[in-house]
Motif scaffolding. Sequence first.
Motif, PDB file in Angstrom:
ATOM      1  N   ASN A 294      -4.437 -41.432 -40.003  1.00 52.36           N
ATOM      2  CA  ASN A 294      -3.425 -40.386 -39.851  1.00 52.36           C
ATOM      3  C   ASN A 294      -2.082 -41.007 -40.214  1.00 52.36           C
ATOM      4  O   ASN A 294      -1.419 -41.607 -39.380  1.00 52.36           O
ATOM      5  N   ASN A 295      -1.742 -40.911 -41.478  1.00 57.12           N
ATOM      6  CA  ASN A 295      -0.555 -41.624 -41.962  1.00 57.12           C
ATOM      7  C   ASN A 295       0.224 -40.763 -42.947  1.00 57.12           C
ATOM      8  O   ASN A 295       0.340 -41.099 -44.124  1.00 57.12           O
ATOM      9  N   PRO A 296       0.737 -39.619 -42.488  1.00 54.25           N
ATOM     10  CA  PRO A 296       1.452 -38.741 -43.428  1.00 54.25           C
ATOM     11  C   PRO A 296       2.723 -39.421 -43.926  1.00 54.25           C
ATOM     12  O   PRO A 296       3.349 -40.172 -43.166  1.00 54.25           O
ATOM     13  N   PRO A 297       3.108 -39.182 -45.183  1.00 58.73           N
ATOM     14  CA  PRO A 297       4.369 -39.774 -45.663  1.00 58.73           C
ATOM     15  C   PRO A 297       5.528 -39.211 -44.844  1.00 58.73           C
ATOM     16  O   PRO A 297       5.445 -38.062 -44.382  1.00 58.73           O
ATOM     17  N   PRO A 298       6.589 -39.997 -44.622  1.00 56.53           N
ATOM     18  CA  PRO A 298       7.705 -39.487 -43.831  1.00 56.53           C
ATOM     19  C   PRO A 298       8.307 -38.236 -44.481  1.00 56.53           C
ATOM     20  O   PRO A 298       8.412 -38.174 -45.707  1.00 56.53           O
ATOM     21  N   ALA A 299       8.653 -37.262 -43.653  1.00 54.09           N
ATOM     22  CA  ALA A 299       9.250 -36.028 -44.200  1.00 54.09           C
ATOM     23  C   ALA A 299      10.568 -36.383 -44.873  1.00 54.09           C
ATOM     24  O   ALA A 299      11.347 -37.154 -44.311  1.00 54.09           O
ATOM     25  N   PRO A 300      10.826 -35.835 -46.074  1.00 52.14           N
ATOM     26  CA  PRO A 300      12.064 -36.185 -46.796  1.00 52.14           C
ATOM     27  C   PRO A 300      13.300 -35.905 -45.949  1.00 52.14           C
ATOM     28  O   PRO A 300      14.268 -36.658 -45.992  1.00 52.14           O
ATOM     29  N   GLU A 301      13.236 -34.828 -45.117  1.00 50.56           N
ATOM     30  CA  GLU A 301      14.436 -34.496 -44.330  1.00 50.56           C
ATOM     31  C   GLU A 301      14.716 -35.566 -43.273  1.00 50.56           C
ATOM     32  O   GLU A 301      15.853 -35.806 -42.911  1.00 50.56           O
ATOM     33  N   GLU A 302      13.627 -36.254 -42.817  1.00 55.55           N
ATOM     34  CA  GLU A 302      13.811 -37.331 -41.831  1.00 55.55           C
ATOM     35  C   GLU A 302      14.635 -38.471 -42.443  1.00 55.55           C
ATOM     36  O   GLU A 302      15.605 -38.947 -41.870  1.00 55.55           O
ATOM     37  N   ALA A 303      14.187 -38.893 -43.645  1.00 55.77           N
ATOM     38  CA  ALA A 303      14.887 -39.988 -44.330  1.00 55.77           C
ATOM     39  C   ALA A 303      16.326 -39.572 -44.617  1.00 55.77           C
ATOM     40  O   ALA A 303      17.264 -40.359 -44.449  1.00 55.77           O
ATOM     41  N   ALA A 304      16.493 -38.324 -45.040  1.00 48.95           N
ATOM     42  CA  ALA A 304      17.845 -37.841 -45.371  1.00 48.95           C
ATOM     43  C   ALA A 304      18.727 -37.865 -44.115  1.00 48.95           C
ATOM     44  O   ALA A 304      19.895 -38.274 -44.174  1.00 48.95           O
TER      45      ALA A 304
END
Length: 451
Positions: A259-269
């Motif tokens: 269970n390793n979804p890529p980080p949500a782009p909004e999180e990084a932003a």
Amino acid sequence: MINRRQFLASSALTAIYARTFAATSTETPGTTPWSNWSGGQTANPAGRFSPSSETDLVQFLQATTGAIRPVGAGHSFTPLVPTDGHLIVIDQLSGVLDDSREAMTATLGAGTRLSDIGPALEERGQAMLNLPDIDRQTLAGATATATHGTGISFPSLSGFVESLRLITPAGDILDFSATDDELNAARVSLGALGVVTQMTLKNRPPYRLRARNTVEKIESVLERFDTAAANHRHFEMFPLTHSDYALVLEIDETNADINNPPPAPEEAAAFGQAMAGWAATPPKDRQPLVDGLAEQIQPTEAVDTSYKILSNVRNNRFNEMEYSVPLHAGADCLREILRTIKEKEIDVVFPLEYRYVQRDDTWIGMSTGDEDHAAISIHRTASEDYRPYFDLIEPIFWKYGGRPHWGKIHSLSASELTKLYPRFGDFQALRKRLDPAGRLLNNHLRKILSV
Ligand SMILES: Cc1cc2nc3c(=O)[nH]c(=O)nc-3n(C[C@H](O)[C@H](O)[C@H](O)COP(=O)(O)OP(=O)(O)OC[C@H]3O[C@@H](n4cnc5c(N)ncnc54)[C@H](O)[C@@H]3O)c2cc1C
């Protein structure tokens, strides 16, 4: 059905590529400048020689006389690689050459990227024991500087090397195995003894890891660090500057589902925006902002194959200084650095990194000797001048008996380094024996090895 990314990543394709296209050595005259990953080191080499076989490398070395420097992925921050002679590019000497499931070992071309090793070993029922923070490096480059991951139970990557082959500048082929004292010099060689062409790694069966990211007060993490480091397979923290908080990372083996979804782009932003906000605030006023955000960060977890959990992608270029201090001095050294950053109002938002590395018996690895080490890193964005910050912090590392990471910025020369390593003189003598003409030397190596 597999998608394009899986197709490109498949090791079957890599193998076909290797057989079809990597059959010839290439010599490129020096029209293209070289630079390292951070852009802090540059060179105008006379040429680049990329051998496709050990035979071609021997022939090149015997047919030429000028300066040479082996280069891996160029991810060192120090000027270990720059030369106005020839770069020896080892990319074609890559892939799994042999493996033994019984012994749990695999022999790999020295130019193999760490990122290619995970999938290739997995097909053979093996996995590397540990990895550093990123996996872009070559095996030879990573071991040559004693590159390490996290974990009191793990030495640097060079500690997994059971044997290796090195070709001297005169073209002699030397095989070192566990019974040879020189293996402990060649495992961390700074590319000063010859060109390493292949090495055999001690591995283990494939495994899955769970990574848990949390936020905690730095003092509370320091108080429990030894216990946590003993209880988790990997345990480390990233202290935030001008703050009481650190990001904490625990990694343990698990059989749980991936269970390793890529980080949500909004999180990084959002994190990027927060960092920009911190940077725009004077350091003396920054703590409430940083602490406020730290208190809102929720824990996250991910489960995946070992090599996908252990290494990260770092897209923001930076320069880094890292020293390893004896374990007993780690917490006090870190405290003094953080206090200095605060008191001197140093304008840095990049978190530090604090992790343990197991001792080893290499001649000049940073954790060689009788004590495990705490590795402490400071960073500066590549577009900024790192010198004022690093110059201020470096003497703190010296005060606590620190040894510099060979691949990361430091200012030491042989007269200081020789006091830090009982076998430094042995390394200098071996270098002289294997490269009497000094073909492998550049200005930086002359300085740190006193030649
Ligand atoms: C973003 C980033 C993250 C990093 N994370 C970590 C980390 O988590 N832990 C850590 O310890 N370090 C870390 N490093 C440092 C990095 O792992 C080392 O500097 C490593 O040496 C780089 O490997 P490379 O393949 O790029 O080698 P290069 O930088 O190209 O070369 C390094 C040395 O290896 C020698 N060399 C290369 N090939 C050969 C060969 N075939 N034979 C003999 N010598 C050779 C070179 O001459 C040179 O002296 C990081 C660096 C970056 C940029």
